[in-house]
Design a protein around this motif. Structure first.
Motif, PDB file in Angstrom:
ATOM      1  N   SER A 217      75.529  39.993  27.234  1.00 21.98           N
ATOM      2  CA  SER A 217      76.487  39.068  26.633  1.00 21.98           C
ATOM      3  C   SER A 217      75.689  37.902  26.066  1.00 21.98           C
ATOM      4  O   SER A 217      74.451  37.890  26.120  1.00 21.98           O
ATOM      5  CB  SER A 217      77.498  38.586  27.681  1.00 21.98           C
ATOM      6  N   LYS A 218      76.397  36.885  25.556  1.00 19.64           N
ATOM      7  CA  LYS A 218      75.695  35.709  25.034  1.00 19.64           C
ATOM      8  C   LYS A 218      74.993  34.933  26.139  1.00 19.64           C
ATOM      9  O   LYS A 218      74.048  34.195  25.881  1.00 19.64           O
ATOM     10  CB  LYS A 218      76.687  34.793  24.311  1.00 19.64           C
ATOM     11  N   ARG A 219      75.441  35.111  27.367  1.00 19.30           N
ATOM     12  CA  ARG A 219      74.883  34.346  28.487  1.00 19.30           C
ATOM     13  C   ARG A 219      73.956  35.154  29.384  1.00 19.30           C
ATOM     14  O   ARG A 219      73.180  34.582  30.139  1.00 19.30           O
ATOM     15  CB  ARG A 219      76.022  33.775  29.339  1.00 19.30           C
ATOM     16  N   THR A 220      74.024  36.463  29.338  1.00 12.85           N
ATOM     17  CA  THR A 220      73.317  37.291  30.320  1.00 12.85           C
ATOM     18  C   THR A 220      72.439  38.323  29.614  1.00 12.85           C
ATOM     19  O   THR A 220      72.893  38.993  28.679  1.00 12.85           O
ATOM     20  CB  THR A 220      74.317  38.007  31.242  1.00 12.85           C
ATOM     21  N   ASP A 221      71.204  38.458  30.076  1.00 11.00           N
ATOM     22  CA  ASP A 221      70.325  39.498  29.534  1.00 11.00           C
ATOM     23  C   ASP A 221      69.430  40.055  30.638  1.00 11.00           C
ATOM     24  O   ASP A 221      69.169  39.396  31.648  1.00 11.00           O
ATOM     25  CB  ASP A 221      69.483  38.963  28.382  1.00 11.00           C
ATOM     26  N   ILE A 222      68.991  41.280  30.433  1.00 12.22           N
ATOM     27  CA  ILE A 222      68.033  41.959  31.308  1.00 12.22           C
ATOM     28  C   ILE A 222      66.699  42.015  30.566  1.00 12.22           C
ATOM     29  O   ILE A 222      66.663  42.310  29.365  1.00 12.22           O
ATOM     30  CB  ILE A 222      68.512  43.380  31.657  1.00 12.22           C
ATOM     31  N   TYR A 223      65.603  41.742  31.266  1.00 10.58           N
ATOM     32  CA  TYR A 223      64.312  41.712  30.585  1.00 10.58           C
ATOM     33  C   TYR A 223      63.249  42.439  31.402  1.00 10.58           C
ATOM     34  O   TYR A 223      63.330  42.541  32.625  1.00 10.58           O
ATOM     35  CB  TYR A 223      63.865  40.274  30.315  1.00 10.58           C
ATOM     36  N   ILE A 224      62.244  42.925  30.693  1.00 10.84           N
ATOM     37  CA  ILE A 224      61.038  43.462  31.310  1.00 10.84           C
ATOM     38  C   ILE A 224      59.854  42.988  30.485  1.00 10.84           C
ATOM     39  O   ILE A 224      59.844  43.104  29.257  1.00 10.84           O
ATOM     40  CB  ILE A 224      61.072  45.001  31.413  1.00 10.84           C
ATOM     41  N   ASN A 225      58.876  42.388  31.153  1.00  5.90           N
ATOM     42  CA  ASN A 225      57.703  41.832  30.487  1.00  5.90           C
ATOM     43  C   ASN A 225      56.430  42.334  31.165  1.00  5.90           C
ATOM     44  O   ASN A 225      56.357  42.376  32.402  1.00  5.90           O
ATOM     45  CB  ASN A 225      57.714  40.303  30.528  1.00  5.90           C
ATOM     46  N   GLY A 226      55.462  42.687  30.369  1.00  4.12           N
ATOM     47  CA  GLY A 226      54.141  43.040  30.873  1.00  4.12           C
ATOM     48  C   GLY A 226      53.099  42.068  30.341  1.00  4.12           C
ATOM     49  O   GLY A 226      53.097  41.754  29.142  1.00  4.12           O
ATOM     50  N   VAL A 227      52.232  41.566  31.227  1.00  3.22           N
ATOM     51  CA  VAL A 227      51.212  40.592  30.849  1.00  3.22           C
ATOM     52  C   VAL A 227      49.853  41.093  31.337  1.00  3.22           C
ATOM     53  O   VAL A 227      49.686  41.422  32.520  1.00  3.22           O
ATOM     54  CB  VAL A 227      51.502  39.207  31.464  1.00  3.22           C
ATOM     55  N   TYR A 228      48.891  41.138  30.418  1.00  2.00           N
ATOM     56  CA  TYR A 228      47.524  41.535  30.783  1.00  2.00           C
ATOM     57  C   TYR A 228      46.577  40.417  30.372  1.00  2.00           C
ATOM     58  O   TYR A 228      46.637  39.920  29.237  1.00  2.00           O
ATOM     59  CB  TYR A 228      47.124  42.826  30.094  1.00  2.00           C
ATOM     60  N   GLN A 229      45.710  40.010  31.281  1.00  2.00           N
ATOM     61  CA  GLN A 229      44.737  38.960  30.995  1.00  2.00           C
ATOM     62  C   GLN A 229      43.334  39.424  31.339  1.00  2.00           C
ATOM     63  O   GLN A 229      43.122  40.062  32.369  1.00  2.00           O
ATOM     64  CB  GLN A 229      45.060  37.693  31.788  1.00  2.00           C
ATOM     65  N   ARG A 230      42.405  39.071  30.470  1.00  2.00           N
ATOM     66  CA  ARG A 230      40.982  39.348  30.716  1.00  2.00           C
ATOM     67  C   ARG A 230      40.212  38.042  30.516  1.00  2.00           C
ATOM     68  O   ARG A 230      40.357  37.382  29.489  1.00  2.00           O
ATOM     69  CB  ARG A 230      40.455  40.428  29.785  1.00  2.00           C
ATOM     70  N   ALA A 231      39.399  37.693  31.507  1.00  2.00           N
ATOM     71  CA  ALA A 231      38.692  36.413  31.500  1.00  2.00           C
ATOM     72  C   ALA A 231      37.193  36.623  31.373  1.00  2.00           C
ATOM     73  O   ALA A 231      36.660  37.680  31.727  1.00  2.00           O
ATOM     74  CB  ALA A 231      38.991  35.648  32.785  1.00  2.00           C
ATOM     75  N   SER A 232      36.523  35.599  30.880  1.00  2.00           N
ATOM     76  CA  SER A 232      35.067  35.581  30.823  1.00  2.00           C
ATOM     77  C   SER A 232      34.592  34.258  31.394  1.00  2.00           C
ATOM     78  O   SER A 232      34.987  33.193  30.924  1.00  2.00           O
ATOM     79  CB  SER A 232      34.580  35.732  29.374  1.00  2.00           C
ATOM     80  N   GLY A 233      33.779  34.310  32.439  1.00  2.00           N
ATOM     81  CA  GLY A 233      33.291  33.106  33.098  1.00  2.00           C
ATOM     82  C   GLY A 233      34.163  32.634  34.231  1.00  2.00           C
ATOM     83  O   GLY A 233      33.891  31.593  34.833  1.00  2.00           O
ATOM     84  N   ALA A 234      35.219  33.378  34.551  1.00  2.00           N
ATOM     85  CA  ALA A 234      36.132  32.995  35.637  1.00  2.00           C
ATOM     86  C   ALA A 234      36.939  34.219  36.042  1.00  2.00           C
ATOM     87  O   ALA A 234      36.969  35.225  35.327  1.00  2.00           O
ATOM     88  CB  ALA A 234      37.072  31.874  35.194  1.00  2.00           C
ATOM     89  N   ASN A 235      37.597  34.134  37.177  1.00  2.00           N
ATOM     90  CA  ASN A 235      38.538  35.175  37.569  1.00  2.00           C
ATOM     91  C   ASN A 235      39.827  35.025  36.766  1.00  2.00           C
ATOM     92  O   ASN A 235      40.254  33.921  36.455  1.00  2.00           O
ATOM     93  CB  ASN A 235      38.862  35.083  39.060  1.00  2.00           C
TER      94      ASN A 235
ATOM     95  N   ASP B 168      38.796  39.870  40.298  1.00  2.00           N
ATOM     96  CA  ASP B 168      37.784  40.056  39.264  1.00  2.00           C
ATOM     97  C   ASP B 168      38.272  39.398  37.970  1.00  2.00           C
ATOM     98  O   ASP B 168      39.108  38.500  38.004  1.00  2.00           O
ATOM     99  CB  ASP B 168      37.465  41.545  39.064  1.00  2.00           C
ATOM    100  N   ASN B 169      37.766  39.860  36.822  1.00  2.00           N
ATOM    101  CA  ASN B 169      38.046  39.154  35.574  1.00  2.00           C
ATOM    102  C   ASN B 169      39.242  39.699  34.806  1.00  2.00           C
ATOM    103  O   ASN B 169      39.460  39.323  33.654  1.00  2.00           O
ATOM    104  CB  ASN B 169      36.808  39.189  34.667  1.00  2.00           C
ATOM    105  N   HIS B 170      40.054  40.579  35.405  1.00  2.00           N
ATOM    106  CA  HIS B 170      41.250  41.040  34.704  1.00  2.00           C
ATOM    107  C   HIS B 170      42.427  41.137  35.671  1.00  2.00           C
ATOM    108  O   HIS B 170      42.244  41.316  36.874  1.00  2.00           O
ATOM    109  CB  HIS B 170      41.012  42.368  33.986  1.00  2.00           C
ATOM    110  N   GLN B 171      43.630  40.993  35.103  1.00  2.00           N
ATOM    111  CA  GLN B 171      44.839  40.981  35.921  1.00  2.00           C
ATOM    112  C   GLN B 171      46.012  41.493  35.085  1.00  2.00           C
ATOM    113  O   GLN B 171      46.115  41.211  33.885  1.00  2.00           O
ATOM    114  CB  GLN B 171      45.138  39.558  36.412  1.00  2.00           C
ATOM    115  N   LEU B 172      46.888  42.260  35.722  1.00  2.00           N
ATOM    116  CA  LEU B 172      48.074  42.816  35.074  1.00  2.00           C
ATOM    117  C   LEU B 172      49.302  42.469  35.903  1.00  2.00           C
ATOM    118  O   LEU B 172      49.310  42.667  37.124  1.00  2.00           O
ATOM    119  CB  LEU B 172      47.955  44.337  34.931  1.00  2.00           C
ATOM    120  N   VAL B 173      50.342  41.952  35.246  1.00  2.00           N
ATOM    121  CA  VAL B 173      51.593  41.601  35.908  1.00  2.00           C
ATOM    122  C   VAL B 173      52.743  42.194  35.109  1.00  2.00           C
ATOM    123  O   VAL B 173      52.785  42.070  33.875  1.00  2.00           O
ATOM    124  CB  VAL B 173      51.768  40.073  36.022  1.00  2.00           C
ATOM    125  N   VAL B 174      53.685  42.831  35.796  1.00  2.00           N
ATOM    126  CA  VAL B 174      54.910  43.342  35.183  1.00  2.00           C
ATOM    127  C   VAL B 174      56.096  42.687  35.880  1.00  2.00           C
ATOM    128  O   VAL B 174      56.172  42.691  37.115  1.00  2.00           O
ATOM    129  CB  VAL B 174      55.000  44.874  35.280  1.00  2.00           C
TER     130      VAL B 174
END
Length: 208
Positions: free
Chosen positions: A164-182, A194-200
């Motif tokens: 509806s205009k007020r309600t939604d369902i979502y799915i997000n995937g995030v992938y990060q890769r770092a250099s010089g840090a975790n 380590d230097n990469h991380q994945l979140v859904v």
């Protein structure tokens, strides 16, 4: 907030320290503006937080600022943020770009800077279904012995289904890769080992 004149609106905010004799302790102020003209928009803002979360009475509450349990950043004396970006909508698609520059002055000495460069694209497949993708490149620069220089690449892909205009369902995937840090994706409880991380993330949102 100002009236809108020829598509331009400006705003300003001041948050008091609420500390007698310590006017600059735990206060904040910010200014911003946005411009809208048909499918085109531009936005810019600047904010400064002085001695944030140094007590429980000021503008920045101590329980929602940075701590070692939730962030790599602690012991902040000043926080300055500048951001500017724009978006253009053509048909069912919206392309947006954003730059933010963040500086943390540290109680332990030195400072930490982040530069964030973001581009994203949203597309409405039909009135109820939207897909989006974005890329963020972050540089981390430090002149403090507590932090190192690093940079991060982050890719975000997601979809929203509007019930509806007020309600939604979502799915997000995030992938990060770092250099010089975790790797450490924002709002996660701990960094990667380590230097990469994945979140859904899957959820339902209700707007009020």
């Amino acid at each position: 907030m100002s009236p809108t004149v020829a598509g331009l609106t400006a705003s300003a905010l001041y948050g008091f320290s609420n500390q007698p004799g310590a006017f600059a302790s735990n206060r904040t102020w910010s200014v911003g503006a946005n411009y809208l003209n048909g499918p085109l928009r531009f936005d810019a803002a600047y904010a400064k937080l002085t001695n944030p979360a140094s007590n429980g009475n000021g503008a920045i509450a101590s329980d929602n600022y940075f701590s070692s349990a939730t962030s790599i950043i602690t012991n902040v004396s000043n926080n300055r943020v500048f951001g500017g970006g724009g978006a253009y909508t053509f048909g069912a698609a919206t392309l947006a770009m954003l730059y933010t520059n963040v500086q943390f002055d540290l109680l332990t000495g030195g400072s930490l800077h982040f530069g964030n460069y973001e581009a994203n694209l949203r597309y409405l497949l039909n009135p109820a279904l939207q897909v989006a993708a974005g890329y963020i490149y972050t540089t981390q620069r430090s002149n403090s012995s507590s932090y190192a220089n690093a940079h991060y690449h982050q890719l975000v892909i997601g979809t929203n289904y509007f019930l509806s205009k007020r309600t939604d369902i979502y799915i997000n995937g995030v992938y990060q890769r770092a250099s010089g840090a975790n790797a450490w994706i924002e709002l996660t409880s701990a960094p990667s080992s380590d230097n990469h991380q994945l979140v859904v993330v899957v959820g339902i949102r209700q707007k009020f």
